[in-house]
Design a protein around this motif. Structure first.
Motif, PDB file in Angstrom:
ATOM      1  N   ARG A  66     -10.984  31.615 -28.195  1.00 59.20           N
ATOM      2  CA  ARG A  66     -12.315  31.810 -27.650  1.00 59.20           C
ATOM      3  C   ARG A  66     -13.107  32.684 -28.615  1.00 59.20           C
ATOM      4  O   ARG A  66     -12.542  33.331 -29.500  1.00 59.20           O
ATOM      5  CB  ARG A  66     -12.260  32.478 -26.268  1.00 59.20           C
ATOM      6  CG  ARG A  66     -11.572  31.662 -25.181  1.00 59.20           C
ATOM      7  CD  ARG A  66     -12.345  30.392 -24.855  1.00 59.20           C
ATOM      8  NE  ARG A  66     -11.724  29.650 -23.748  1.00 59.20           N
ATOM      9  CZ  ARG A  66     -10.841  28.688 -23.907  1.00 59.20           C
ATOM     10  NH1 ARG A  66     -10.441  28.350 -25.137  1.00 59.20           N
ATOM     11  NH2 ARG A  66     -10.345  28.054 -22.861  1.00 59.20           N
ATOM     12  N   TRP A  67     -14.409  32.730 -28.429  1.00 54.08           N
ATOM     13  CA  TRP A  67     -15.225  33.615 -29.249  1.00 54.08           C
ATOM     14  C   TRP A  67     -14.797  35.060 -29.034  1.00 54.08           C
ATOM     15  O   TRP A  67     -14.482  35.469 -27.904  1.00 54.08           O
ATOM     16  CB  TRP A  67     -16.705  33.437 -28.910  1.00 54.08           C
ATOM     17  CG  TRP A  67     -17.338  32.351 -29.723  1.00 54.08           C
ATOM     18  CD1 TRP A  67     -17.471  31.046 -29.372  1.00 54.08           C
ATOM     19  CD2 TRP A  67     -17.898  32.492 -31.021  1.00 54.08           C
ATOM     20  NE1 TRP A  67     -18.085  30.345 -30.384  1.00 54.08           N
ATOM     21  CE2 TRP A  67     -18.361  31.202 -31.404  1.00 54.08           C
ATOM     22  CE3 TRP A  67     -18.074  33.554 -31.899  1.00 54.08           C
ATOM     23  CZ2 TRP A  67     -18.979  30.974 -32.633  1.00 54.08           C
ATOM     24  CZ3 TRP A  67     -18.679  33.321 -33.120  1.00 54.08           C
ATOM     25  CH2 TRP A  67     -19.116  32.047 -33.476  1.00 54.08           C
ATOM     26  N   ASP A  68     -14.788  35.854 -30.104  1.00 51.83           N
ATOM     27  CA  ASP A  68     -14.318  37.235 -30.023  1.00 51.83           C
ATOM     28  C   ASP A  68     -15.423  38.217 -29.637  1.00 51.83           C
ATOM     29  O   ASP A  68     -15.164  39.415 -29.509  1.00 51.83           O
ATOM     30  CB  ASP A  68     -13.710  37.664 -31.365  1.00 51.83           C
ATOM     31  CG  ASP A  68     -14.688  37.520 -32.528  1.00 51.83           C
ATOM     32  OD1 ASP A  68     -15.724  36.845 -32.354  1.00 51.83           O
ATOM     33  OD2 ASP A  68     -14.411  38.077 -33.605  1.00 51.83           O
ATOM     34  N   ILE A  69     -16.645  37.731 -29.462  1.00 53.67           N
ATOM     35  CA  ILE A  69     -17.750  38.561 -29.004  1.00 53.67           C
ATOM     36  C   ILE A  69     -18.559  37.773 -27.978  1.00 53.67           C
ATOM     37  O   ILE A  69     -18.452  36.546 -27.901  1.00 53.67           O
ATOM     38  CB  ILE A  69     -18.684  39.008 -30.155  1.00 53.67           C
ATOM     39  CG1 ILE A  69     -19.278  37.787 -30.863  1.00 53.67           C
ATOM     40  CG2 ILE A  69     -17.963  39.914 -31.127  1.00 53.67           C
ATOM     41  CD1 ILE A  69     -20.326  38.142 -31.883  1.00 53.67           C
ATOM     42  N   THR A  70     -19.346  38.477 -27.186  1.00 59.65           N
ATOM     43  CA  THR A  70     -20.212  37.833 -26.204  1.00 59.65           C
ATOM     44  C   THR A  70     -21.573  37.544 -26.838  1.00 59.65           C
ATOM     45  O   THR A  70     -21.904  38.107 -27.892  1.00 59.65           O
ATOM     46  CB  THR A  70     -20.414  38.747 -24.997  1.00 59.65           C
ATOM     47  OG1 THR A  70     -21.126  39.929 -25.415  1.00 59.65           O
ATOM     48  CG2 THR A  70     -19.073  39.141 -24.386  1.00 59.65           C
ATOM     49  N   PRO A  71     -22.375  36.695 -26.209  1.00 63.04           N
ATOM     50  CA  PRO A  71     -23.726  36.474 -26.726  1.00 63.04           C
ATOM     51  C   PRO A  71     -24.541  37.764 -26.817  1.00 63.04           C
ATOM     52  O   PRO A  71     -25.314  37.951 -27.762  1.00 63.04           O
ATOM     53  CB  PRO A  71     -24.336  35.498 -25.718  1.00 63.04           C
ATOM     54  CG  PRO A  71     -23.169  34.760 -25.159  1.00 63.04           C
ATOM     55  CD  PRO A  71     -22.064  35.760 -25.093  1.00 63.04           C
ATOM     56  N   GLN A  72     -24.366  38.668 -25.845  1.00 64.16           N
ATOM     57  CA  GLN A  72     -25.096  39.933 -25.892  1.00 64.16           C
ATOM     58  C   GLN A  72     -24.708  40.746 -27.117  1.00 64.16           C
ATOM     59  O   GLN A  72     -25.554  41.349 -27.774  1.00 64.16           O
ATOM     60  CB  GLN A  72     -24.821  40.757 -24.620  1.00 64.16           C
ATOM     61  CG  GLN A  72     -25.284  40.079 -23.348  1.00 64.16           C
ATOM     62  CD  GLN A  72     -24.154  39.304 -22.684  1.00 64.16           C
ATOM     63  OE1 GLN A  72     -23.363  38.640 -23.353  1.00 64.16           O
ATOM     64  NE2 GLN A  72     -24.094  39.378 -21.362  1.00 64.16           N
ATOM     65  N   GLN A  73     -23.405  40.770 -27.434  1.00 62.74           N
ATOM     66  CA  GLN A  73     -22.958  41.502 -28.615  1.00 62.74           C
ATOM     67  C   GLN A  73     -23.475  40.869 -29.896  1.00 62.74           C
ATOM     68  O   GLN A  73     -23.814  41.570 -30.851  1.00 62.74           O
ATOM     69  CB  GLN A  73     -21.431  41.558 -28.637  1.00 62.74           C
ATOM     70  CG  GLN A  73     -20.825  42.428 -27.550  1.00 62.74           C
ATOM     71  CD  GLN A  73     -19.315  42.312 -27.501  1.00 62.74           C
ATOM     72  OE1 GLN A  73     -18.749  41.237 -27.737  1.00 62.74           O
ATOM     73  NE2 GLN A  73     -18.647  43.411 -27.188  1.00 62.74           N
ATOM     74  N   TYR A  74     -23.527  39.560 -29.910  1.00 62.24           N
ATOM     75  CA  TYR A  74     -24.026  38.876 -31.106  1.00 62.24           C
ATOM     76  C   TYR A  74     -25.495  39.199 -31.354  1.00 62.24           C
ATOM     77  O   TYR A  74     -25.924  39.374 -32.494  1.00 62.24           O
ATOM     78  CB  TYR A  74     -23.845  37.365 -30.939  1.00 62.24           C
ATOM     79  CG  TYR A  74     -24.135  36.557 -32.183  1.00 62.24           C
ATOM     80  CD1 TYR A  74     -23.291  36.635 -33.283  1.00 62.24           C
ATOM     81  CD2 TYR A  74     -25.233  35.703 -32.262  1.00 62.24           C
ATOM     82  CE1 TYR A  74     -23.528  35.892 -34.427  1.00 62.24           C
ATOM     83  CE2 TYR A  74     -25.484  34.954 -33.395  1.00 62.24           C
ATOM     84  CZ  TYR A  74     -24.633  35.053 -34.473  1.00 62.24           C
ATOM     85  OH  TYR A  74     -24.883  34.321 -35.602  1.00 62.24           O
TER      86      TYR A  74
END
Length: 347
Positions: A66-74
């Motif tokens: 899975r992605w290692d960061i969330t959209p907010q973190q990106y």
């Protein structure tokens, strides 16, 4: 092709870069993680989301990738990249690569990768419309070019006009460079989008650009560094200032020139004939008959509910969170009419 972004290290962005100022660079997101400061960008640059690297390996506990960061973190985790003194930077969305080995690591089918790719772009734009984030057209063209065309349909269903955007990425194509499939794919996209979209080819270098350069606005690759790491290893250039060939700016500039030379081999007139040949042999109707009808994309209300929900803390038990979860669940369970395939639309 208007621009080729040379895969590079973050310090090659700034005024102390060993590269000439005219060479644009592409920097992977992972190279920026943990850095306290960044150089002031003095050249055009592109930020790669690092999706291929992240989704190509399963998690440490053995669970699916899975992605290692969330959209907010990106969006929010790198405010330094948003400062106006670092211009000319574009950022790819958090797309879901569709190559077979990556899908094996995520456990999802192609259509789910396409759905998540489109939703990712919508979420990122909703979170911060000011960021220069561009969408990515995904698919597995080693199987059929219709996957990418289906992704275009999904963006249109979501209200995104790809022809009006400054840049649109095309993913899962770097391994097609030695095949005729890459020509079929970009001819299909050219035909589908009317040749009016600024396409960016991820990971496409000399061999691929020699065939499709007129079809793309830009491309990027760091193959020069991987090649130096795998073959030459120690740098043979005494004036490079580095020990290893994988970090050599002289090797990077030489390779950059080789790519531009290869890209100039196919002139627009030749590419136009290739697109005409593609259309004449009927690929627009014949290659797409076996594609399984996809589930309709989220409605506007569902997208809003999903986007608002991700802004709330994961452990929240508020009434709003419960309402949003119920809204998304109810609408995802409803049976909606399947989309027509490209062949049925052409008919």
């Amino acid at each position: 092709m208007e621009t080729f972004y040379l895969g590079a290290q973050p310090h090659w962005l700034g005024p102390d870069s060993p590269l000439p100022g005219k060479i644009p660079v592409c920097v992977p997101r992972g190279r920026l993680t943990g850095r306290a400061t960044l150089p002031r960008a003095t050249r055009r640059w592109l930020l790669d989301s690092r999706g291929f690297t992240v989704l190509s390996r399963k998690q440490d506990d053995g669970h699916y990738a899975r992605w290692d960061i969330t959209p907010q973190q990106y969006v929010r985790g790198r405010p330094r990249l948003r400062r106006p003194d670092r211009p000319h930077g574009s950022r790819s969305s958090m797309d879901w690569i569709c190559e077979g080995p990556v899908r094996a690591n995520t456990g999802f089918e192609i259509l789910e990768h396409l759905r998540r790719t489109v939703i990712s772009y919508l979420e990122l734009r909703w979170l911060d419309p000011t960021l220069p984030i561009f969408p990515v057209i995904q698919g597995d063209a080693s199987l059929t070019v219709d996957h990418h065309l289906h992704c275009v349909d999904m963006y249109e269903q979501a209200g995104i006009d790809l022809t009006a955007l400054p840049l649109v990425g095309v993913g899962s194509v770097c391994k097609l460079q030695a095949t005729a499939r890459i020509v079929d794919l970009f001819a299909a996209l050219h035909h589908r989008l009317g040749g009016r979209t600024r396409l960016h080819a991820f990971g496409v270098k000399a061999q691929g650009l020699a065939a499709i350069a007129p079809a793309v606005y830009s491309a990027d690759s760091q193959a020069w560094s991987k090649q130096g790491r795998a073959t030459v290893k120690r740098c043979p250039h005494p004036d490079s200032g580095v020990r290893w060939e994988a970090n050599c700016p002289i090797a990077a500039q030489q390779w950059f020139g080789t790519v531009l030379t290869a890209a100039a081999r196919t002139i627009p007139a030749v590419w136009g004939r290739q697109v005409h040949t593609y259309r004449r042999r009927g690929n627009a109707g014949l290659l797409f008959e076996d594609l399984e009808p996809a589930t309709a994309p989220p409605t506007t209300g569902e997208r809003i509910a999903s986007a608002v929900r991700v802004l709330l803390p994961e452990d929240t038990e508020s009434e709003l969170a419960a309402m949003l979860d119920d809204f998304s669940r109810v609408h995802s369970d409803q049976a909606r009419a399947p989309w027509p395939t490209t062949a049925s639309r052409a008919a």
